[in-house]
Design an enzyme around this catalytic site. Structure first.
Site, PDB file in Angstrom:
ATOM      1  CE1 TYR A 108      79.649   6.091  69.468  1.00 50.08           C
ATOM      2  CE2 TYR A 108      78.525   4.812  67.687  1.00 50.08           C
ATOM      3  CZ  TYR A 108      79.030   6.017  68.200  1.00 50.08           C
ATOM      4  OH  TYR A 108      78.585   7.353  67.432  1.00 50.08           O
ATOM      5  CE  LYS A 130      76.339   7.761  69.885  1.00 52.96           C
ATOM      6  NZ  LYS A 130      76.048   9.262  69.962  1.00 52.96           N
TER       7      LYS A 130
END
Length: 238
Positions: free
Chosen positions: A141, A145
């Site tokens: 993740y 990002k």
């Protein structure tokens, strides 16, 4: 730009932060709101639902063809699989990159010419404070990002000449389904959506949506060991 009478498309609009963007855009007088979700089953009065999986290039092109009047694009859709980059399944890591980076990238490429034709407008990318740090259980993740943060900066520079404002929204935990299993302070989706929309209307390029995002951003000049010592101390409450 002002959101009153604006035409806006929101991805991941069926719940959480996306649903709040839709609700608050209505309150601010947007003339048309395209609410995009994978099943296209959003039933909100005065909102136009669009079936859109942002990992599907064909669906993105169909959305761009159907929504040629868009002035503001809000790239909100995202996923979190809790996958480590070292021991995790590469398929899950690719899913996160496809959704959190390539999805907004393909949406930006498809809608940038539309925004230009409609006066410039704005793009809002919902990123994360995890674009600036990581955890063992959030490696995939965080990587996706971090890529989305770089995409946001690159988009801002590349679209400056056509007058498109590009806003990056960074935050810690938001009280949504994605964080339901985490026992820690969270901000409301409503407050984050409001901050993102305020940034459009004030001409702000970056939103630090909570104290955690501010802390993480403030430590970027530190060495990695210093930075993570500061962050882990804050996480432990010491």
């Amino acid at each position: 730009m002002q959101l009153n009478n604006a035409v806006v498309l929101v991805t991941g609009a069926n719940r959480g932060i996306g649903a709040e963007f839709v609700a608050q855009l209505k309150q601010r007088g947007a003339s048309k709101i395209y609410a995009a979700s994978r099943d296209g089953a959003i039933d909100v009065d005065g909102v136009e639902p669009i079936k859109l999986d942002i990992t599907d290039p064909a669906q993105i092109q169909a959305a761009a063809a159907a929504a040629g009047d868009v002035q503001v694009l809000i790239n909100n859709a995202g996923i979190s699989t809790g996958t480590s980059v070292v021991s995790g399944d590469v398929a899950d890591i690719r899913r996160e990159m496809d959704t959190n980076f390539f999805g907004p990238l393909l949406m930006t490429q498809a809608f940038a010419p539309i925004l230009k034709a409609n006066g410039g407008g704005a793009i809002v990318n919902v990123v994360s404070a995890l674009s600036w740090f990581t955890l063992p259980t959030a490696g995939a993740y965080a990587a996706s990002k971090a890529a989305a943060w770089s995409l946001t900066d690159s988009t801002r520079l590349e679209l400056a000449d056509q007058g498109t404002q590009v806003v990056g929204v960074h935050m810690g935990l938001v009280d949504t389904d994605m964080t339901a299993g985490t026992d820690a302070p969270k901000i409301s989706p409503a407050s984050l959506a409001a901050a993102g929309l305020d940034a459009i209307e004030s001409g702000t390029d970056e939103v630090l949506g909570d104290d955690w995002a501010k802390l993480v951003k403030s430590g970027l000049t530190l060495t990695p060991s210093e930075r993570y010592a500061q962050l882990f101390a804050a996480l432990s409450g010491s």
